[in-house]
Design an enzyme around this catalytic site. Structure first.
Site, PDB file in Angstrom:
ATOM      1  N   ARG A  17      24.391   2.686  49.765  1.00  0.00           N
ATOM      2  CA  ARG A  17      24.613   3.071  51.168  1.00  0.00           C
ATOM      3  C   ARG A  17      23.494   2.481  52.038  1.00  0.00           C
ATOM      4  O   ARG A  17      23.741   1.624  52.868  1.00  0.00           O
ATOM      5  CB  ARG A  17      24.702   4.612  51.286  1.00  0.00           C
ATOM      6  CG  ARG A  17      25.355   5.096  52.579  1.00  0.00           C
ATOM      7  CD  ARG A  17      24.415   5.082  53.752  1.00  0.00           C
ATOM      8  NE  ARG A  17      23.199   5.829  53.457  1.00  0.00           N
ATOM      9  CZ  ARG A  17      22.079   5.701  54.151  1.00  0.00           C
ATOM     10  NH1 ARG A  17      21.994   4.877  55.177  1.00  0.00           N
ATOM     11  NH2 ARG A  17      20.991   6.387  53.818  1.00  0.00           N
ATOM     12  N   ASP A  18      22.246   2.860  51.806  1.00  0.00           N
ATOM     13  CA  ASP A  18      21.147   2.289  52.605  1.00  0.00           C
ATOM     14  C   ASP A  18      21.062   0.780  52.350  1.00  0.00           C
ATOM     15  O   ASP A  18      20.769  -0.012  53.260  1.00  0.00           O
ATOM     16  CB  ASP A  18      19.815   2.978  52.237  1.00  0.00           C
ATOM     17  CG  ASP A  18      18.898   3.158  53.432  1.00  0.00           C
ATOM     18  OD1 ASP A  18      18.732   2.186  54.158  1.00  0.00           O
ATOM     19  OD2 ASP A  18      18.342   4.261  53.627  1.00  0.00           O
ATOM     20  N   HIS A  21      22.946  -2.083  54.477  1.00  0.00           N
ATOM     21  CA  HIS A  21      22.356  -2.804  55.613  1.00  0.00           C
ATOM     22  C   HIS A  21      21.836  -4.181  55.164  1.00  0.00           C
ATOM     23  O   HIS A  21      21.949  -5.165  55.866  1.00  0.00           O
ATOM     24  CB  HIS A  21      21.160  -2.027  56.193  1.00  0.00           C
ATOM     25  CG  HIS A  21      21.513  -0.705  56.801  1.00  0.00           C
ATOM     26  ND1 HIS A  21      22.299  -0.589  57.918  1.00  0.00           N
ATOM     27  CD2 HIS A  21      21.162   0.570  56.472  1.00  0.00           C
ATOM     28  CE1 HIS A  21      22.417   0.698  58.252  1.00  0.00           C
ATOM     29  NE2 HIS A  21      21.738   1.419  57.380  1.00  0.00           N
ATOM     30  N   SER A 171      13.051   7.415  58.652  1.00  0.00           N
ATOM     31  CA  SER A 171      13.899   6.231  58.895  1.00  0.00           C
ATOM     32  C   SER A 171      13.096   4.982  59.193  1.00  0.00           C
ATOM     33  O   SER A 171      13.531   3.869  58.902  1.00  0.00           O
ATOM     34  CB  SER A 171      14.809   6.486  60.100  1.00  0.00           C
ATOM     35  OG  SER A 171      15.441   7.718  60.000  1.00  0.00           O
ATOM     36  N   HIS A 198      13.425  11.498  52.294  1.00  0.00           N
ATOM     37  CA  HIS A 198      13.984  10.142  52.231  1.00  0.00           C
ATOM     38  C   HIS A 198      12.957   9.209  52.881  1.00  0.00           C
ATOM     39  O   HIS A 198      12.629   9.373  54.053  1.00  0.00           O
ATOM     40  CB  HIS A 198      15.311  10.130  53.010  1.00  0.00           C
ATOM     41  CG  HIS A 198      15.943   8.780  53.202  1.00  0.00           C
ATOM     42  ND1 HIS A 198      17.001   8.332  52.424  1.00  0.00           N
ATOM     43  CD2 HIS A 198      15.720   7.803  54.115  1.00  0.00           C
ATOM     44  CE1 HIS A 198      17.390   7.132  52.852  1.00  0.00           C
ATOM     45  NE2 HIS A 198      16.623   6.793  53.881  1.00  0.00           N
ATOM     46  N   HIS A 200      11.120   5.230  53.633  1.00  0.00           N
ATOM     47  CA  HIS A 200      11.248   3.768  53.700  1.00  0.00           C
ATOM     48  C   HIS A 200       9.870   3.181  53.463  1.00  0.00           C
ATOM     49  O   HIS A 200       8.859   3.720  53.927  1.00  0.00           O
ATOM     50  CB  HIS A 200      11.838   3.318  55.042  1.00  0.00           C
ATOM     51  CG  HIS A 200      13.333   3.433  55.056  1.00  0.00           C
ATOM     52  ND1 HIS A 200      14.172   2.413  54.670  1.00  0.00           N
ATOM     53  CD2 HIS A 200      14.140   4.481  55.364  1.00  0.00           C
ATOM     54  CE1 HIS A 200      15.428   2.818  54.754  1.00  0.00           C
ATOM     55  NE2 HIS A 200      15.445   4.075  55.176  1.00  0.00           N
ATOM     56  N   TYR A 289      13.582   2.286  63.682  1.00  0.00           N
ATOM     57  CA  TYR A 289      14.659   2.431  62.701  1.00  0.00           C
ATOM     58  C   TYR A 289      14.734   1.256  61.726  1.00  0.00           C
ATOM     59  O   TYR A 289      14.925   0.105  62.168  1.00  0.00           O
ATOM     60  CB  TYR A 289      15.953   2.409  63.519  1.00  0.00           C
ATOM     61  CG  TYR A 289      16.856   3.539  63.244  1.00  0.00           C
ATOM     62  CD1 TYR A 289      16.550   4.807  63.701  1.00  0.00           C
ATOM     63  CD2 TYR A 289      18.029   3.340  62.521  1.00  0.00           C
ATOM     64  CE1 TYR A 289      17.385   5.853  63.441  1.00  0.00           C
ATOM     65  CE2 TYR A 289      18.867   4.392  62.270  1.00  0.00           C
ATOM     66  CZ  TYR A 289      18.544   5.634  62.731  1.00  0.00           C
ATOM     67  OH  TYR A 289      19.372   6.658  62.467  1.00  0.00           O
TER      68      TYR A 289
HETATM   69  C1  LIG Z   1      21.772   4.157  60.358  1.00  0.00           C
HETATM   70  C2  LIG Z   1      21.758   5.252  59.353  1.00  0.00           C
HETATM   71  C3  LIG Z   1      20.478   5.199  58.583  1.00  0.00           C
HETATM   72  O1  LIG Z   1      20.468   4.053  57.764  1.00  0.00           O
HETATM   73  C4  LIG Z   1      20.309   6.481  57.809  1.00  0.00           C
HETATM   74  C5  LIG Z   1      19.068   6.405  57.016  1.00  0.00           C
HETATM   75  O2  LIG Z   1      19.090   6.126  55.826  1.00  0.00           O
HETATM   76  C6  LIG Z   1      17.779   6.569  57.677  1.00  0.00           C
HETATM   77  O3  LIG Z   1      17.727   7.025  58.835  1.00  0.00           O
HETATM   78  O4  LIG Z   1      16.769   6.230  57.043  1.00  0.00           O
HETATM   79 MN   LIG Z   2      17.276   5.157  55.146  1.00  0.00          MN
END
Ligand SMILES: CC[C@H](O)CC(=O)C(=O)O
Ligand SMILES: [Mn+2]
Length: 339
Positions: A17-18, A21, A171, A198, A200, A289
């Site tokens: 899912r992630d 992108h 995010s 979650h 990054h 983001y």
């Molecule tokens: C655009 C949705 C986003 O990728 C959700 C997510 O995984 C995040 O905000 O880190």
């Molecule tokens: Mn993400």
């Protein structure tokens, strides 16, 4: 490691899912099947499958999927026995219509994602998911951008709508370990439900931040194999699991199988090796983001502007998910100023 929750750690693998992108939403059904088979074999708890922007994300604005996400979810369900298939839904991009469809084809969990100050738009989707018999969790995005009290207030709203867990979603990969600690601690003190995290890896602290989150009692943890997630990717799953094992925490997932899957199946899917490049660093630094990276790079090329300048400006303007069109506006403005 001291932990203040009795619940076991539950891992969610988000590369399907992630990571969407990263491949510009071009996952094939065969790729999804191969990844899910490997994750199932390794004992992964949850596997999230959807367009990168969640259900309904396949549009001109966010990027069209090569294969209909429902087909990919169905394929994932077919390949999994014990691993549960999860989906992400951002209200407004996805609707209850797509949620019901995903449920009918076997998705068992939904994370309803909103900007960190907008939990109120998740009420309908969380309660609908519960009615459909799904696990329903809240996902507060851009969690670095709001004060801790605001985060707690919004998480409590999600809890009141029936969410069974709320995630601190970094995010932008902008949170530093002490900021993760204060956020998870505050949520643990104020909520009765589970807390998730979650990350990054834009500033190279995803694993460290995840360990801090776990230490403070987070029990729902996200990772992506080979960092197959937006920006520099997420907490690298096949690294996190052995690190936890070394700390005496066996999460019941086979680390060798994860490593093999990352090396043999995920690496060939990546358009280029995931690394912490200049764009990712600036996103973490400016609080942007992670999914904006590729859009900003494209806009930079189109308007002859350094994509880092675009990202910094987006950070100043506090652009939120769903405002991808702002990337082009900013690039055009910067180009005009330059001219
Ligand atoms: C655009 C949705 C986003 O990728 C959700 C997510 O995984 C995040 O905000 O880190
Ligand atoms: Mn993400």
């Amino acid at each position: 490691m001291k932990r203040n929750s009795n619940k076991p750690i539950k891992l969610t693998e988000v590369c399907l899912r992630d990571g969407s992108h990263v491949v510009r939403h071009q996952f094939t059904e065969e790729q999804v099947r191969a990844v899910v088979r490997g994750l199932e074999d390794a004992g992964m708890h949850y596997i999230e499958v959807a367009h990168g922007d969640g259900l309904g994300g396949s549009t001109l604005q966010y990027g069209r999927s090569l294969v209909d996400e429902m087909k990919l979810i169905e394929a994932a369900v077919e390949e999994s026995k014990n691993s549960k298939i999860a989906v992400l839904l951002i209200p407004g991009i996805g609707t209850v219509h797509e949620l019901k469809q995903a449920r009918e084809i076997g998705a068992q969990l939904v994370r309803v994602a909103t900007h960190v100050t907008e939990a109120n738009v998740s009420a309908q989707h969380i309660s609908m998911a519960r009615e459909l018999g799904m696990e329903a969790l809240g996902f507060l995005m851009m969690a670095h951008s709001a004060p801790v009290e605001k985060l707690v207030e919004q998480a409590k709203l999600m809890e009141s709508y029936g969410a069974e867990a709320v995630y601190v979603t970094d995010s932008a990969g902008a949170l530093l370990p002490n900021q993760v600690r204060e956020r998870i601690k505050a949520l643990r003190q104020s909520l009765d439900i589970e807390i998730g995290f979650h990350a990054h890896n834009n500033l190279s602290v995803a694993v460290a931040n995840t360990l801090v989150a776990i230490e403070e009692g987070a029990t729902r943890i996200d990772g992506s194999l080979r960092c197959l997630g937006a920006g520099a990717g997420n907490t690298q799953t096949e690294v996190l699991v052995p690190v936890l094992q070394r700390m005496g925490m066996d999460v019941g997932v086979d680390s060798y199988k994860l490593m093999d899957l990352a090396e043999e199946v995920i690496a060939p899917i990546l358009p280029k090796a995931q690394e912490i490049g200049r764009g990712s660093i600036v996103m973490g630094y400016a609080g942007v983001y992670s999914s904006f990276l590729l859009h900003a790079e494209r806009a930079g090329q189109r308007f002859g502007i350094d994509s880092r300048d675009i990202l910094v400006e987006l950070g100043k303007r506090k652009a939120v998910g769903g405002q991808e069109d702002m990337i082009l506006d900013v690039a055009a403005e910067l180009a005009k100023q330059k001219a």
